[in-house]
Write a protein that holds these residues in place. Structure first.
Motif, PDB file in Angstrom:
ATOM      1  N   THR A 196       0.810  -1.217   0.000  1.00 20.03           N
ATOM      2  CA  THR A 196       0.000   0.000   0.000  1.00 20.03           C
ATOM      3  C   THR A 196       0.847   1.274   0.000  1.00 20.03           C
ATOM      4  OG1 THR A 196      -0.205  -0.112   2.411  1.00 20.03           O
ATOM      5  CG2 THR A 196      -1.954  -1.137   1.110  1.00 20.03           C
ATOM      6  N   GLY A 197       2.160   1.136  -0.154  1.00 16.00           N
ATOM      7  CA  GLY A 197       3.026   2.276  -0.445  1.00 16.00           C
ATOM      8  C   GLY A 197       3.547   3.067   0.738  1.00 16.00           C
ATOM      9  N   ASP A 198       3.400   2.572   1.956  1.00 15.81           N
ATOM     10  CA  ASP A 198       3.795   3.360   3.121  1.00 15.81           C
ATOM     11  C   ASP A 198       5.312   3.576   3.212  1.00 15.81           C
ATOM     12  OD1 ASP A 198       1.180   3.746   4.679  1.00 15.81           O
ATOM     13  OD2 ASP A 198       1.163   1.616   4.264  1.00 15.81           O
ATOM     14  N   PHE A 199       6.082   2.519   2.992  1.00 14.09           N
ATOM     15  CA  PHE A 199       7.544   2.681   3.029  1.00 14.09           C
ATOM     16  C   PHE A 199       7.997   3.601   1.903  1.00 14.09           C
ATOM     17  CE2 PHE A 199      11.825   1.440   1.668  1.00 14.09           C
ATOM     18  CZ  PHE A 199      12.530   1.645   2.842  1.00 14.09           C
ATOM     19  N   ASN A 237      13.464  12.835   0.292  1.00 15.44           N
ATOM     20  CA  ASN A 237      14.164  13.308  -0.910  1.00 15.44           C
ATOM     21  C   ASN A 237      14.864  12.215  -1.704  1.00 15.44           C
ATOM     22  OD1 ASN A 237      13.439  16.051  -0.362  1.00 15.44           O
ATOM     23  ND2 ASN A 237      15.084  16.127   1.159  1.00 15.44           N
ATOM     24  N   LEU A 238      14.343  10.998  -1.644  1.00 18.59           N
ATOM     25  CA  LEU A 238      14.820   9.956  -2.539  1.00 18.59           C
ATOM     26  C   LEU A 238      13.943   9.930  -3.790  1.00 18.59           C
ATOM     27  CD1 LEU A 238      16.084   8.995   0.262  1.00 18.59           C
ATOM     28  CD2 LEU A 238      16.074   6.725  -0.763  1.00 18.59           C
ATOM     29  N   ASN A 239      14.546   9.556  -4.897  1.00 18.40           N
ATOM     30  CA  ASN A 239      13.785   9.353  -6.129  1.00 18.40           C
ATOM     31  C   ASN A 239      13.284   7.912  -6.126  1.00 18.40           C
ATOM     32  OD1 ASN A 239      14.393  11.980  -7.209  1.00 18.40           O
ATOM     33  ND2 ASN A 239      16.457  11.223  -7.638  1.00 18.40           N
ATOM     34  N   VAL A 240      11.991   7.742  -5.956  1.00 21.03           N
ATOM     35  CA  VAL A 240      11.460   6.413  -5.684  1.00 21.03           C
ATOM     36  C   VAL A 240      10.501   5.939  -6.769  1.00 21.03           C
ATOM     37  CG1 VAL A 240      11.657   6.824  -3.202  1.00 21.03           C
ATOM     38  CG2 VAL A 240       9.466   7.219  -4.332  1.00 21.03           C
ATOM     39  N   ILE A 241      10.454   4.614  -6.880  1.00 18.52           N
ATOM     40  CA  ILE A 241       9.451   3.960  -7.716  1.00 18.52           C
ATOM     41  C   ILE A 241       9.079   2.645  -7.033  1.00 18.52           C
ATOM     42  CG2 ILE A 241      11.168   2.798  -9.176  1.00 18.52           C
ATOM     43  CD1 ILE A 241       9.146   3.094 -11.496  1.00 18.52           C
ATOM     44  N   GLY A 242       7.817   2.298  -7.100  1.00 14.81           N
ATOM     45  CA  GLY A 242       7.358   1.052  -6.509  1.00 14.81           C
ATOM     46  C   GLY A 242       6.726   0.150  -7.540  1.00 14.81           C
ATOM     47  N   ILE A 243       6.851  -1.137  -7.316  1.00 10.28           N
ATOM     48  CA  ILE A 243       6.178  -2.140  -8.153  1.00 10.28           C
ATOM     49  C   ILE A 243       5.259  -2.939  -7.244  1.00 10.28           C
ATOM     50  CG2 ILE A 243       6.453  -4.182  -9.597  1.00 10.28           C
ATOM     51  CD1 ILE A 243       9.138  -3.135 -10.488  1.00 10.28           C
ATOM     52  N   GLU A 244       3.991  -3.031  -7.614  1.00  8.87           N
ATOM     53  CA  GLU A 244       3.029  -3.792  -6.827  1.00  8.87           C
ATOM     54  C   GLU A 244       2.034  -4.476  -7.774  1.00  8.87           C
ATOM     55  OE1 GLU A 244       1.072  -5.943  -4.651  1.00  8.87           O
ATOM     56  OE2 GLU A 244       2.662  -4.815  -3.631  1.00  8.87           O
ATOM     57  N   PRO A 245       2.084  -5.811  -7.862  1.00  7.95           N
ATOM     58  CA  PRO A 245       1.198  -6.534  -8.783  1.00  7.95           C
ATOM     59  C   PRO A 245      -0.259  -6.601  -8.322  1.00  7.95           C
ATOM     60  CG  PRO A 245       2.609  -8.061  -7.594  1.00  7.95           C
ATOM     61  CD  PRO A 245       3.086  -6.689  -7.250  1.00  7.95           C
ATOM     62  N   ASN A 246      -0.505  -6.521  -7.007  1.00 10.13           N
ATOM     63  CA  ASN A 246      -1.876  -6.633  -6.524  1.00 10.13           C
ATOM     64  C   ASN A 246      -2.647  -5.339  -6.810  1.00 10.13           C
ATOM     65  OD1 ASN A 246      -3.907  -6.158  -4.013  1.00 10.13           O
ATOM     66  ND2 ASN A 246      -3.849  -8.312  -4.579  1.00 10.13           N
ATOM     67  N   GLU A 247      -3.758  -5.459  -7.490  1.00 17.57           N
ATOM     68  CA  GLU A 247      -4.493  -4.281  -7.944  1.00 17.57           C
ATOM     69  C   GLU A 247      -5.017  -3.430  -6.786  1.00 17.57           C
ATOM     70  OE1 GLU A 247      -8.309  -3.157 -10.855  1.00 17.57           O
ATOM     71  OE2 GLU A 247      -7.621  -5.237 -10.644  1.00 17.57           O
ATOM     72  N   ASN A 248      -5.561  -4.076  -5.764  1.00 16.56           N
ATOM     73  CA  ASN A 248      -6.130  -3.327  -4.646  1.00 16.56           C
ATOM     74  C   ASN A 248      -5.051  -2.558  -3.878  1.00 16.56           C
ATOM     75  OD1 ASN A 248      -8.735  -4.280  -5.199  1.00 16.56           O
ATOM     76  ND2 ASN A 248      -8.462  -6.087  -3.905  1.00 16.56           N
ATOM     77  N   ALA A 249      -3.946  -3.230  -3.586  1.00 17.85           N
ATOM     78  CA  ALA A 249      -2.850  -2.571  -2.865  1.00 17.85           C
ATOM     79  C   ALA A 249      -2.258  -1.443  -3.704  1.00 17.85           C
ATOM     80  CB  ALA A 249      -1.775  -3.595  -2.507  1.00 17.85           C
ATOM     81  N   ARG A 250      -2.095  -1.700  -4.997  1.00 15.33           N
ATOM     82  CA  ARG A 250      -1.513  -0.683  -5.883  1.00 15.33           C
ATOM     83  C   ARG A 250      -2.413   0.561  -5.938  1.00 15.33           C
ATOM     84  NH1 ARG A 250      -1.218  -3.597  -9.917  1.00 15.33           N
ATOM     85  NH2 ARG A 250      -2.916  -2.813 -11.222  1.00 15.33           N
ATOM     86  N   HIS A 251      -3.718   0.366  -5.953  1.00  8.76           N
ATOM     87  CA  HIS A 251      -4.668   1.481  -5.990  1.00  8.76           C
ATOM     88  C   HIS A 251      -4.498   2.378  -4.765  1.00  8.76           C
ATOM     89  CE1 HIS A 251      -8.312   3.680  -6.957  1.00  8.76           C
ATOM     90  NE2 HIS A 251      -8.767   3.450  -5.739  1.00  8.76           N
ATOM     91  N   ILE A 252      -4.306   1.762  -3.603  1.00  9.97           N
ATOM     92  CA  ILE A 252      -4.084   2.523  -2.371  1.00  9.97           C
ATOM     93  C   ILE A 252      -2.752   3.261  -2.438  1.00  9.97           C
ATOM     94  CG2 ILE A 252      -3.765   2.345   0.134  1.00  9.97           C
ATOM     95  CD1 ILE A 252      -5.598  -0.136   0.061  1.00  9.97           C
ATOM     96  N   ALA A 253      -1.716   2.586  -2.951  1.00  6.74           N
ATOM     97  CA  ALA A 253      -0.386   3.196  -3.047  1.00  6.74           C
ATOM     98  C   ALA A 253      -0.386   4.386  -4.001  1.00  6.74           C
ATOM     99  CB  ALA A 253       0.630   2.155  -3.500  1.00  6.74           C
TER     100      ALA A 253
END
Length: 280
Positions: A94-97, A105-121
């Motif tokens: 869900t993108g908290d970290f 100030n980090l340049n970040v990208i996340g990968i999350e395959p689960n649709e529900n969790a990704r929507h929250i993130a």
């Protein structure tokens, strides 16, 4: 390359289906058998807590509280030295970290395959910061790559680690947290140990097997760190699987014992591994 079955388990979380663990002779980790072809169905529950921000029950409230503490703890263990360093969080949930690191100030990208969790993130970070792409489809290399309780879920383990290495800069740091089946709480709860979590967990690691596995890819484990609160969460869930209505006191005792013994053995309930490339 596996030996005979070491333990028979049940999916206590969702289906009640039965599975077995086999030891991989070469690396020493345990493998879940059979491994389902359609894994997504085993995550299809509103109670799968890492894919939600739910705070309905006392158990979920405690989980979210501990999660917030763990986020700052994990970030501190990264020991970020570069300004505007790049970070990829694979399986960002869900993108908290990811949000925590972006705010520093980090340049970040996340990968999350689960649709529900990704929507929250996406709501927390924006559409461009969270993707459902495969690792091989992500451009560039990163200063930091993190996988917080993700590696044990991935079916193509060896191909994935090979890809991880290509996405990590030569002086980059890979941080991986996984449960440890050699811990005291794992030995105590046996087939009821919640961190086996079959069949969602396909691989079950120990510090020794992680060392062998990543050494085979020309990488090394520089340091390990305990996740202190994981033993309490896992022990409480294990007591629930044992249908013990008064298990919270025993869970606290087992978890505390596991953490204490881990000070001498390194076998904590969950372990963070700081991994780098071997520089020749």
């Amino acid at each position: 390359m596996k030996s005979k079955s070491t333990i028979k388990l049940k999916d206590f979380f969702l289906t009640e289906e039965e599975f077995e663990l086999f030891e991989n002779k070469k690396y020493g980790f345990l493998e879940t058998h059979p491994q389902p072809v359609e894994l997504e169905q085993y995550y299809d529950s509103k109670n799968y807590i890492s894919h939600t921000d739910s705070k309905n029950s006392w158990f979920e409230k405690v989980y979210q509280l501990v999660k917030n503490h763990n986020i700052s703890y994990k970030f501190n263990k990264l020991k970020v030295e570069k300004k505007e360093a790049s970070l990829l969080d694979f399986g960002c949930g869900t993108g908290d970290f990811l949000a925590y690191t972006k705010n520093r100030n980090l340049n970040v990208i996340g990968i999350e395959p689960n649709e529900n969790a990704r929507h929250i993130a996406v709501k927390k970070l924006g559409e461009n910061s969270v993707s459902n792409k495969k690792l091989s489809e992500i451009n560039g290399q990163f200063d930091y790559i993190t996988l917080w309780h993700v590696l044990e879920h991935l079916p193509d383990l060896f191909d994935f680690i090979d890809q991880l290495k290509t996405k990590l800069k030569d002086d980059g740091v890979l941080m991986i947290a996984v449960p440890n089946h050699r811990s005291f709480d794992a030995q105590f709860y046996k087939e009821h140990w919640a961190a086996y979590d079959v069949p969602r967990h396909l691989w079950h690691f120990s510090p020794e097997s992680m060392q062998k596995l990543f050494n085979s890819f020309g990488m090394k484990i520089e340091k390990t760190h305990p996740l202190w609160f994981d033993s309490y969460y896992v022990s409480m869930l294990s007591e629930r699987y044992k249908n013990n209505p008064f298990g919270i006191l025993r869970a606290i005792l087992v978890a505390s014992t596991s953490n204490f013994l881990g000070l001498f053995t390194g076998n904590y309930s969950s372990v963070i591994y700081r991994i780098t490339k071997n520089q020749k």
